[in-house]
Design a protein around this motif. Sequence first.
Motif, PDB file in Angstrom:
ATOM      1  N   CYS A  30      43.980  42.163  42.906  1.00 27.08           N
ATOM      2  CA  CYS A  30      42.581  41.716  42.768  1.00 27.08           C
ATOM      3  C   CYS A  30      42.068  41.171  44.234  1.00 27.08           C
ATOM      4  CB  CYS A  30      42.029  40.680  41.875  1.00 27.08           C
ATOM      5  SG  CYS A  30      40.328  40.293  42.079  1.00 27.08           S
ATOM      6  N   ALA A  55      39.535  39.576  45.135  1.00 25.33           N
ATOM      7  CA  ALA A  55      39.026  38.260  45.315  1.00 25.33           C
ATOM      8  C   ALA A  55      39.987  37.175  45.557  1.00 25.33           C
ATOM      9  CB  ALA A  55      38.096  37.697  44.210  1.00 25.33           C
ATOM     10  N   CYS A  97      37.553  42.704  36.541  1.00 23.85           N
ATOM     11  CA  CYS A  97      38.228  41.573  36.930  1.00 23.85           C
ATOM     12  C   CYS A  97      37.576  40.279  36.499  1.00 23.85           C
ATOM     13  CB  CYS A  97      38.850  41.485  38.093  1.00 23.85           C
ATOM     14  SG  CYS A  97      40.210  40.359  38.558  1.00 23.85           S
ATOM     15  N   CYS A  99      39.824  37.352  36.809  1.00 29.92           N
ATOM     16  CA  CYS A  99      40.677  36.454  37.256  1.00 29.92           C
ATOM     17  C   CYS A  99      39.806  35.239  37.741  1.00 29.92           C
ATOM     18  CB  CYS A  99      41.510  36.935  38.434  1.00 29.92           C
ATOM     19  SG  CYS A  99      41.041  37.137  40.069  1.00 29.92           S
ATOM     20  N   CYS A 130      37.690  35.602  40.722  1.00 26.20           N
ATOM     21  CA  CYS A 130      36.419  36.344  40.448  1.00 26.20           C
ATOM     22  C   CYS A 130      35.355  35.507  39.764  1.00 26.20           C
ATOM     23  CB  CYS A 130      36.924  37.637  39.829  1.00 26.20           C
ATOM     24  SG  CYS A 130      37.535  38.962  40.938  1.00 26.20           S
TER      25      CYS A 130
HETATM   26 ZN   LIG Z   1      39.836  39.251  40.316  1.00 33.02          ZN
END
Ligand SMILES: [Zn+2]
Length: 394
Positions: free
Chosen positions: A140, A142, A200, A202, A205
């Motif tokens: 990811c 981020a 996403c 997560c 994020c």
């Molecule tokens: Zn993420």
Amino acid sequence: MAREYNTIYTYTWDLHDEGIDRALDRIAEAGLTNISLAVSYHISTYFLPHNPKRKLYYGEDGAVYFQPDPGRYDRTRLRARVSHVVTGPDYLPVLVEGLRKRGLGFTAWIVYFYNHHMARTFPDCAKQDAFGNPYLAQLCPACPDVREYVLALTDDVVGNYRPDGVYIESLSYLRFNYGFMNPKVFAEIPPRLQFLMGLCFCPSCTEAASRAGMDGDAFRAEVAALLERELAKVPGPAEQMPVDDEFLDTALGGKLRKYLDVRTETASSLFEAVVGKARSYGNVRAETALLSKTGQAFSGLDAARLLPLIDVVSTGIPDQRADIAPALQKHRAVLAGETRLLGNIGPADMFPEVLSDKIGGMREAGGDGFTFYNYGLVREQQIRWVGEALKEKR
Ligand SMILES: [Zn+2]
């Protein structure tokens, strides 16, 4: 007129296995001006018709093809796996030296976030859907460690091997099924649900969304509840609606659009930072596939913001010769004046008539060159055909 830019995507192992001199001579004799050499790469199973050591190669599921310089990775806990084909610190330098000797340019082809090994090894840096499932093929953008890692990787490759360009691949959010292996997805997921599944959520994020003024975790829960409800249904014709602007702007009471705007900032700022890192070593070209406005919702890459930074973009060539010039004109309209526009020629195109048609058509339409895919994946005869087609009168 600038010299035509003709690059061939190449795997390091094909050059080493065949003998560097022999392979590079063949590439130079075909009239190619540049090699786009994979230095960080994803999984594949390869049929390599002219490789004397491995006709069939089960590749690793995410590895780098050089010996990393550990001092450059102080700011991240992520570490790449070094491929077993890398025999030592000279593995990449001898290739670079060989192509420089022949006057060939060198692009470092870097696959960033499509990496099963790293997503599995650092699952807290992998994409996570609204239900909290880590996607073990995708990092990811981020995640702070991921951001530092891609800057360090770029710094390592560009600082130590001094390529003329960096070909940037998968430095973005990736689609829902990117990297599924032998998938068994037999219950249909309609496009809009697939899109929501692919987002996403997560902690990095959702925190970014919260910093931007929405409640990221509440939004995650709302998307999860919607998916839970809708995925249970057998989709009918009403569920086949595409992911269009109307959906993106209005879904979940407008919150989807807000969430996507945050993702766009996350991914686009990182892309800018990577280009900036490469350029900190001088005039290093940024190269990538043509970005589009429609891709932005999926990737987070803002074409209008990023295309002006890119020196070389590549795109498909229409099969009908009459369609080539209009297509090229359409692409030019979104590019900065200096950006070079290359046409992709894949294995299925590497036959005399198609080569002649596509190369001739692109030249007539004012294209700046070609990317050929891929040295190890086609037969020797096809490389010779490329050479003959490139030498045809312009
Ligand atoms: Zn993420």
